[in-house]
Scaffold this active site. Structure first.
Site, mmCIF file in Angstrom:
data_model
loop_
_atom_site.group_PDB
_atom_site.id
_atom_site.type_symbol
_atom_site.label_atom_id
_atom_site.label_comp_id
_atom_site.label_asym_id
_atom_site.label_seq_id
_atom_site.Cartn_x
_atom_site.Cartn_y
_atom_site.Cartn_z
ATOM 1 N N LYS A 71 0.802 -1.226 0.000
ATOM 2 C CA LYS A 71 0.000 0.000 0.000
ATOM 3 C C LYS A 71 0.837 1.279 0.000
ATOM 4 O O LYS A 71 0.450 2.280 -0.579
ATOM 5 C CB LYS A 71 -0.912 0.029 1.229
ATOM 6 C CG LYS A 71 -2.096 -0.899 1.136
ATOM 7 C CD LYS A 71 -3.002 -0.694 2.338
ATOM 8 C CE LYS A 71 -4.121 -1.701 2.341
ATOM 9 N NZ LYS A 71 -5.051 -1.525 3.451
ATOM 10 N N ASP A 107 -9.778 3.299 2.483
ATOM 11 C CA ASP A 107 -9.827 2.672 3.820
ATOM 12 C C ASP A 107 -10.458 3.608 4.854
ATOM 13 O O ASP A 107 -11.343 3.194 5.615
ATOM 14 C CB ASP A 107 -8.416 2.290 4.287
ATOM 15 C CG ASP A 107 -7.897 1.039 3.594
ATOM 16 O OD1 ASP A 107 -8.720 0.231 3.140
ATOM 17 O OD2 ASP A 107 -6.666 0.883 3.513
#
Ligand code: ATR
Length: 290
Positions: A71, A107
């Site tokens: 990520k 997220d």
């Protein structure tokens, strides 16, 4: 599903991916929407991320989700970043827009959508976030943008919490402090908290018996306890909180909403959130709790 010459490819890159629920969740959603896409897992060796990003361009892959451990590393290979991804310095969604790779981070917004769905608006609240990794960064940033009263970051490695606290305070102006796990300050922060969020992997399958080193006696009756771990759906932390009569928000909501937002970025179409939840809960063997 029928694959033909027009089929577009979506997928997820990460390592390991063996337990990922994203492929089944996204494929069911795409099928339900009648979209000509297929979503596949791409397990990627740790040192081959750059080649994989080039392959996304060469093969014209329409988009990918990005998960552990890529990520943060993938950021440097992308052409454009959304504000959220830039602030978090992490990307969990890459959209291929006519050859330009655009990084997003769903997220934090996924977490906020899960809170909202549970009827929780944390503006003005005292908040404690356990952990200081990628998930903590995304969540803490969103909580600060939602104007919580203050944020306490508690992490095993104090330096990481200090760095994150300085970043959040500087970006948003919300009073943010960092603590290690030990000491009276943690007790005081938890005793005063309105919202406690676990972003660490403590309690995740197969170590479901573990819980963060906090005394449940510290929890006040109005406290909302949330966990980003979604396997098991009810972590030990959430079970303890529920037994004390506290409101809890499990990690499935965040997982589904980050996926729904990703699907919307990929396709431009509203995602079928309830179907996605049904698929995930079924897979987690929790269909009876729907
Ligand atoms: P993610 O992207 O899911 O947040 P990460 O960036 O690797 O993953 O962060 C994991 C977080 O969980 C970190 O805050 C980590 O603490 P450290 O910074 O000290 O490594 C925390 N964590 C993981 N396992 C832990 C454990 N057994 N006890 C305490 N903290 C733990």
């Amino acid at each position: 599903m029928s694959i033909n010459s027009e089929t577009k490819i979506l997928g997820i890159i990460g390592n390991p991916l063996t337990h990922s629920l994203s492929p089944i969740m996204h494929n069911k959603a795409l099928e339900d929407l009648g979209l000509n896409y297929v979503y596949v897992p791409f397990p990627v060796e740790k040192h081959r991320l750059h080649e994989v990003v080039q392959a996304l361009r060469v093969l014209g892959i329409a988009g990918v989700n990005v998960t552990i451990p890529f990520k943060e590393e993938i950021v440097k290979y992308l052409d454009d970043l959304s504000d959220e991804a830039r602030a978090c310095r992490a990307v969990n969604v890459v959209k291929n827009r006519q050859g330009r790779l655009e990084g997003h981070n769903t997220d934090g917004p996924g977490f906020m959508a899960a809170l909202k769905e549970a009827g929780i608006t944390p503006g003005g609240w005292k908040t404690v976030v356990l952990g200081a990794g990628g998930a903590a960064r995304a969540i803490a940033y969103q909580l600060a943008r939602a104007k919580v009263r203050n944020l306490t970051l508690v992490n095993r490695t104090l330096g990481k919490a200090q760095q994150l606290a300085a970043f959040i305070q500087c970006q948003t102006g919300v009073r943010t402090r960092a603590l290690g796990w030990n000491g009276d300050a943690v007790k005081q922060a938890v005793c005063e908290a309105d919202l406690l969020v676990n972003t660490t992997s403590i309690g995740m399958f197969p170590r479901g018996e573990e819980m963060p080193p906090l005394d449940p006696e510290w929890f006040k009756p109005e406290l909302v306890v949330s966990d980003v771990v979604y396997n098991p759906v009810e972590t030990r932390l959430l079970a303890v909180a529920r037994r004390r009569g506290l409101r809890t928000v499990d990690g499935v909501g965040m997982f589904i909403h980050q996926g729904a937002l990703a699907l919307e970025i990929f396709t431009g179409v509203k995602a079928p959130v309830s179907l996605m939840r049904e698929v995930v809960m079924h897979r987690l063997g929790e269909a009876s709790r729907l």
